[in-house]
Design a protein around this motif. Sequence first.
Motif, PDB file in Angstrom:
ATOM      1  N   GLU A  69       1.092  -1.559  -0.043  1.00 50.21           N
ATOM      2  CA  GLU A  69      -0.041   0.113   0.106  1.00 50.21           C
ATOM      3  C   GLU A  69       1.248   1.103  -0.034  1.00 50.21           C
ATOM      4  O   GLU A  69       0.746   2.152  -0.586  1.00 50.21           O
ATOM      5  CB  GLU A  69      -0.824  -0.344   1.174  1.00 50.21           C
ATOM      6  CG  GLU A  69      -1.962  -1.286   0.583  1.00 50.21           C
ATOM      7  CD  GLU A  69      -2.945  -1.225   2.468  1.00 50.21           C
ATOM      8  OE1 GLU A  69      -3.943  -1.286   2.085  1.00 50.21           O
ATOM      9  OE2 GLU A  69      -2.176  -0.900   3.645  1.00 50.21           O
ATOM     10  N   LEU A  72       1.900   1.792  -3.454  1.00 49.09           N
ATOM     11  CA  LEU A  72       0.968   2.185  -4.272  1.00 49.09           C
ATOM     12  C   LEU A  72       0.913   3.444  -4.448  1.00 49.09           C
ATOM     13  O   LEU A  72       1.033   3.987  -5.387  1.00 49.09           O
ATOM     14  CB  LEU A  72      -0.291   1.238  -4.124  1.00 49.09           C
ATOM     15  CG  LEU A  72      -0.468   0.077  -5.075  1.00 49.09           C
ATOM     16  CD1 LEU A  72      -0.826  -0.593  -4.602  1.00 49.09           C
ATOM     17  CD2 LEU A  72       0.301   0.413  -6.158  1.00 49.09           C
ATOM     18  N   SER A  76       1.099   6.651  -6.821  1.00 47.56           N
ATOM     19  CA  SER A  76       0.333   7.969  -6.565  1.00 47.56           C
ATOM     20  C   SER A  76       1.260   9.366  -6.510  1.00 47.56           C
ATOM     21  O   SER A  76       0.607  10.547  -7.534  1.00 47.56           O
ATOM     22  CB  SER A  76      -1.430   7.428  -5.949  1.00 47.56           C
ATOM     23  OG  SER A  76      -2.185   8.598  -6.705  1.00 47.56           O
ATOM     24  N   LYS A  99      -0.757  -3.566 -11.822  1.00 41.79           N
ATOM     25  CA  LYS A  99      -1.068  -3.543 -10.521  1.00 41.79           C
ATOM     26  C   LYS A  99      -1.402  -1.959  -9.758  1.00 41.79           C
ATOM     27  O   LYS A  99      -2.218  -1.533  -9.067  1.00 41.79           O
ATOM     28  CB  LYS A  99      -0.040  -3.798  -9.708  1.00 41.79           C
ATOM     29  CG  LYS A  99      -0.218  -4.223  -7.756  1.00 41.79           C
ATOM     30  CD  LYS A  99       0.723  -4.782  -7.258  1.00 41.79           C
ATOM     31  CE  LYS A  99       0.054  -5.302  -6.041  1.00 41.79           C
ATOM     32  NZ  LYS A  99       1.144  -5.298  -4.666  1.00 41.79           N
ATOM     33  N   TYR A 100      -1.023  -1.162 -10.699  1.00 42.93           N
ATOM     34  CA  TYR A 100      -0.794   0.136 -10.625  1.00 42.93           C
ATOM     35  C   TYR A 100      -0.887   0.416 -11.807  1.00 42.93           C
ATOM     36  O   TYR A 100      -0.206   0.131 -13.077  1.00 42.93           O
ATOM     37  CB  TYR A 100      -0.152   1.052  -9.742  1.00 42.93           C
ATOM     38  CG  TYR A 100      -0.144   1.895  -9.540  1.00 42.93           C
ATOM     39  CD1 TYR A 100      -1.424   2.831  -9.037  1.00 42.93           C
ATOM     40  CD2 TYR A 100       0.481   3.619 -10.805  1.00 42.93           C
ATOM     41  CE1 TYR A 100      -1.073   4.324  -8.576  1.00 42.93           C
ATOM     42  CE2 TYR A 100      -0.456   5.038 -10.635  1.00 42.93           C
ATOM     43  CZ  TYR A 100      -0.674   5.361  -9.499  1.00 42.93           C
ATOM     44  OH  TYR A 100      -1.416   6.488  -9.561  1.00 42.93           O
ATOM     45  N   PRO A 101      -2.068   1.660 -12.193  1.00 41.75           N
ATOM     46  CA  PRO A 101      -3.337   2.080 -11.506  1.00 41.75           C
ATOM     47  C   PRO A 101      -4.230   1.084 -11.523  1.00 41.75           C
ATOM     48  O   PRO A 101      -4.402   0.237 -12.589  1.00 41.75           O
ATOM     49  CB  PRO A 101      -3.721   3.601 -12.307  1.00 41.75           C
ATOM     50  CG  PRO A 101      -3.285   3.183 -14.184  1.00 41.75           C
ATOM     51  CD  PRO A 101      -2.284   2.675 -13.737  1.00 41.75           C
ATOM     52  N   LEU A 102      -4.962   0.700 -10.138  1.00 43.06           N
ATOM     53  CA  LEU A 102      -6.314  -0.051 -10.775  1.00 43.06           C
ATOM     54  C   LEU A 102      -7.097  -0.389 -11.505  1.00 43.06           C
ATOM     55  O   LEU A 102      -7.834  -0.661 -12.148  1.00 43.06           O
ATOM     56  CB  LEU A 102      -6.555   0.236  -8.822  1.00 43.06           C
ATOM     57  CG  LEU A 102      -5.788   0.470  -7.593  1.00 43.06           C
ATOM     58  CD1 LEU A 102      -6.795   0.504  -6.041  1.00 43.06           C
ATOM     59  CD2 LEU A 102      -5.105  -0.949  -7.797  1.00 43.06           C
ATOM     60  N   SER A 104      -7.465   0.634 -14.300  1.00 45.28           N
ATOM     61  CA  SER A 104      -6.644   0.445 -16.051  1.00 45.28           C
ATOM     62  C   SER A 104      -7.110  -0.501 -16.654  1.00 45.28           C
ATOM     63  O   SER A 104      -6.396  -1.550 -17.666  1.00 45.28           O
ATOM     64  CB  SER A 104      -5.132  -0.078 -15.603  1.00 45.28           C
ATOM     65  OG  SER A 104      -4.697  -1.397 -14.663  1.00 45.28           O
TER      66      SER A 104
END
Length: 486
Positions: A69, A72, A76, A99-102, A104
């Motif tokens: 977390e 991430l 951000s 895994k990022y961005p959520l 996507s």
Amino acid sequence: MKYLYQQLLAFAGVILLMVITLGFSFTQFTRQTLEQDNYNQLARYAEAVDQMSRKLSEESQFSSLTDDEQFLAALSLTEQTLDQEGVSLVFYDTNGKIKYPLSSSTISDKLISSKQWQALKNGESQKMTTENNEYGESQTTSYAMVSFNKKGSGFYGVLVISQPATNVENSINAIRSNLFKGFIIASILAIIVSYFFATRQLKRIKSIRSATDEIAKGNFDIQIPDHGKDEFDDLASDFNSMTESLKESNEEIERQEERRRQFMADASHEMRTPLTTINGLLEGLQYDAIPEDQKAKAISLMQNETARLIRLVNENLDYEKIRTNQISIIIKKFDATETLSTLVTQLEQKAAAAGDQLILETQEPVTIYADYDRFVQVMVNIMQNAIQFTEDGEIRVSVFKKDKQTIVKIADTGIGMNEEQVKNIWDRYYKVDPSRKNTKYGESGLGLSIVQELVRLHNGTVDVESTLNEGTTFTISFPDEEINND
């Protein structure tokens, strides 16, 4: 095509080729440099994410978050910071899932190829450029792929940092625009410079052409300026040498033609006189107009005039044969003193008629290698020439050995010659004293020309020393060896 246009086209073509080549090379080099700088910048953004993640782990408000977390959150915050620069971040986990961005859903899971993924797992960063972005829009985008590791757990995932390559394209377009402007300016300058040089060279070519026209018209005094700088000056030097040679040849031709005309006039006169005499005497004999006691004298006079005509014709025939190598020289050894003594005896009466003494100074035998008949011809010509131009004087003849040569000297105390006359006496038809053309000797002006050619065929030399009103000395040298004449 005119030379001027050829030069302009050549210069313009060279400039165009050079600008295109340099422009293409410079554009490609600049593109590669800018793209590499862009990739390096994107890679530094990945380092900023790592630093942000560590910073968040140290702050109390994020301490309750898990490591994933916190990472991430770092992604951000970093993306928000770089949003003004158009930077986007995408993180793939160890399974290659985003895994990022959520949210996507529009980002492809297959952006990274299997080969690139393997290299990233081995810790090797990757880079690439695509013409279409993840939304299918036509846009050049740069991607930097950096692998992330966790302490104690190894490979953690891959961070892809992307940015529209507008800065690279804008820079390349600006360079292209400047290069095009430079090409226009260079082309204009090239045309001006090439026109200047082409007209300068064209002017030099026109001067040579104009000089050639003058030569064709018979003006051999024309000269082209020669500065010795380039091939045009070399051509000018060769041209000037040519004009000098042509001028000398033309002068020689004119001089020979003038002598030929003079000879024809003299020969016509010389032939007309004996022929008129012979014809008159024949008519007198035919009509018994000549007394009986005078007939013998008339016949003798006709014989003398006939011999004179034969001598005139023979001299011309001899000269032509010698000049065209139609005679052969047969060398043999004989006594020059004895031969000269015989000639002096034969010519004593002619010398006495002019009040001259013909003296042979050498009494001892002196051998010589020569063609006997041609040797006699040479000596008779020179002796008769001396008698012709000497009155109440002496003509001395001598022969001796020197430096493996047999040398004959014939010196008179006659009218002599100046430098110009000495220079010209070997020329065909030339006469030192044209007023002597009615004498028994030297009617044609060919005698000394024949002498020079005959001595040359013996590989010998003949020299003349003369002083005006004091006399002339001829020195004839014959080598003491046998020669071969083809």
